[in-house]
Write a protein that holds these residues in place. Sequence first.
Motif, mmCIF file in Angstrom:
data_model
loop_
_atom_site.group_PDB
_atom_site.id
_atom_site.type_symbol
_atom_site.label_atom_id
_atom_site.label_comp_id
_atom_site.label_asym_id
_atom_site.label_seq_id
_atom_site.Cartn_x
_atom_site.Cartn_y
_atom_site.Cartn_z
ATOM 1 N N ARG A 1 -4.058 -9.712 1.505
ATOM 2 C CA ARG A 1 -5.406 -9.183 1.229
ATOM 3 C C ARG A 1 -5.335 -7.858 0.469
ATOM 4 N N TYR A 2 -4.452 -6.957 0.915
ATOM 5 C CA TYR A 2 -4.331 -5.657 0.217
ATOM 6 C C TYR A 2 -3.877 -5.849 -1.233
ATOM 7 N N THR B 1 -9.267 1.623 -6.771
ATOM 8 C CA THR B 1 -8.825 0.458 -5.996
ATOM 9 C C THR B 1 -7.737 -0.234 -6.802
ATOM 10 N N THR C 1 0.807 -1.234 0.000
ATOM 11 C CA THR C 1 0.000 0.000 0.000
ATOM 12 C C THR C 1 0.834 1.274 0.000
ATOM 13 N N ALA D 1 0.525 -10.374 -4.979
ATOM 14 C CA ALA D 1 -0.286 -11.229 -4.086
ATOM 15 C C ALA D 1 0.220 -12.675 -4.163
ATOM 16 N N ARG E 1 -5.045 -3.068 -7.474
ATOM 17 C CA ARG E 1 -4.770 -4.476 -7.138
ATOM 18 C C ARG E 1 -3.423 -4.887 -7.716
ATOM 19 N N GLN E 2 -2.720 -5.781 -7.022
ATOM 20 C CA GLN E 2 -1.408 -6.239 -7.494
ATOM 21 C C GLN E 2 -1.372 -7.779 -7.441
ATOM 22 N N PRO E 3 -1.991 -8.426 -8.437
ATOM 23 C CA PRO E 3 -2.119 -9.896 -8.383
ATOM 24 C C PRO E 3 -0.783 -10.627 -8.372
ATOM 25 N N ARG F 1 -4.218 -8.636 -3.136
ATOM 26 C CA ARG F 1 -5.198 -9.393 -3.943
ATOM 27 C C ARG F 1 -6.485 -8.596 -4.170
ATOM 28 N N ASP F 2 -7.027 -8.030 -3.068
ATOM 29 C CA ASP F 2 -8.323 -7.342 -3.186
ATOM 30 C C ASP F 2 -8.169 -5.860 -3.511
ATOM 31 N N GLY F 3 -6.988 -5.341 -3.322
ATOM 32 C CA GLY F 3 -6.727 -3.947 -3.641
ATOM 33 C C GLY F 3 -6.889 -3.027 -2.448
#
Length: 576
Positions: free
Chosen positions: A172-173, A213, A84, A220, A215-217, A175-177
């Motif tokens: 979680r941050y 939002t 983040t 993650a 996201r960084q897959p 994957r879900d953003g």
Amino acid sequence: MKLVEKTKISAAALALLALSALSAGFLEATPAFAKDTQQRPAVLNASAVAVADKYAADAAEQIFKEGGNAVDAAVAIAFSLAVTYPEAGNIGGGGFMTLYVNGKPYFLDYRERAPLAATRTMYLDDKGNVIEGKSLYGYDAVGVPGTVEGMWEAQKRFGKLPWKQVLAPAIRYARDGFVVDEQLAKRREDASKEFGGKTNFDQYFGDLKEGVTFRQPDLANVLTRIANQGAKDFYDGKTADLIAASMKGHGLITKRDLQEYKAVWRQPVEAKWNGYEVITAPPPSSGGVGLVQLLKMKAMLAPQFKDVPLNSPQYIHLISEIEKRVFADRAQYLGDPDFYKVPVAQLTDDAYLAKRAAEVDPDKPSDTKSVQPGLGTSMPEKAETTHFSVVDKWGNAVSSTYTINGYFGSGVVVPGAGIVLNDEMDDFSSKPGVPNMFGVVGSDANAIAPKKRPLSSMTPTILTKDGKVALVIGTPGGSRIFTSIFQVINNNYDFNMPLKDAVAAMRFHHQLLPPNTIFWEPYQPIDGDLAKQVEAKGYVLKGQNFNGDIQAIRIDGDTPEAVSDPRGRGVSRVIQ
Ligand code: DON
């Protein structure tokens, strides 16, 4: 060795390990990594954090509510900020952690190292001149990252919760953003301009905009593997393969570099000051030595400071005179202690500092050359690091500063992994006397060598009194780090300002070079009459576009108070 579960090592092997580490002179004399599982009573009425953003504060709060201690919370914070707060939070960089656990001080060095193929002259052209930007942008600028290994070591040694649990918020941050705030969006825009065309930065961060939002897959997935496999994934597994593959044909880091990386437990610098025990960063940071020199010399010059108002022209002059001497020592003596014998004891010795303090000219700036000869310098507008301070209700404390150096480091993002890589190699002295990004010069002590750690200024610090934590403090800011911490400690203890005001107050900085130049910051500029009076004393004033955001926790009695610097988007929280 680093990835072996310590519990599986035999007692004999442990003894041998401890012995060889001691003879190498850099580990402490405690039995290595014996986890203290003793349940202790709470000594504070709350835990507390001061961190660089609200997501990390939320992560820490969750960990405390799940029964974690300060080390669990710190590790959760570090991984959260890697998601983040991508301009500085990281798993692609390194840092330092000062700890106070069950009444004992510790220090963990998880600083990046130069790759095995690094050479002393790697940033020089064939005429011997420094190639501009080579140590700052792209694959060439990257040191072997230490953050994952550092967090693994700290959590394994002192954490209470399962490793997986402390990584959960970060996963979680990623994957879900998380929702991007204004400051991060602006920094990303600046970075896109800076890295434009030079690196693959925009492929990963081009869509990071205020209010979206993000996201960084890939990240993650990396964090999930680290949660499942420990640091092994980063240094010897799939993530190591991705990092090594990204470097092929571009940079120096190989899988062997990653396999051989080690975080190191070192003796912290410890000093007595004003009734407190100062526990702070040893080499390869210059920060702890610098902070102790500043604190002690100011105390020794009490007669000169008597009735001198805070941040008055005379105060600025006297502090600058002290700083001049500190930075002269820094340039000459400080470097990685595994490669260069750093005279820490002499540099922080009272008699030595009394002699140095006596050289301070109370009336005018002493001639720069008489303190340390040197060259002029400039300061590009690029810098980022972050700090987190944590205490738990059992009275343990963690003060950790970690960095990828510039905003978004080298601008290189590992394809398939989403890891922003550092540009820490710029903290080496590419050539004696030639300033780095922060305008500081160095010598042999900080020359590049394979596996060597570049000299840092990061100064994660803890003050204790009568065996109890009194202050946990740190900040980003490059060479401004320890002068900033020094000023906040001064404001708080010598001038009795409440912690919040002490952190927010004006800060200034002098570092020997350029001669008699005092840097001010946009948050509280030196201007108007004050500027005129400082200039009349013989100083040149120069603006810098940033200052670190201090994260501090002070404990009075059994009550913690946490403060995040208004200069940043930090959040401090006291958690019942
Ligand atoms: O280790 C150091 O001293 C630097 N790489 C820290 C960089 C930094 O603090 C940038 N932040 N503003």
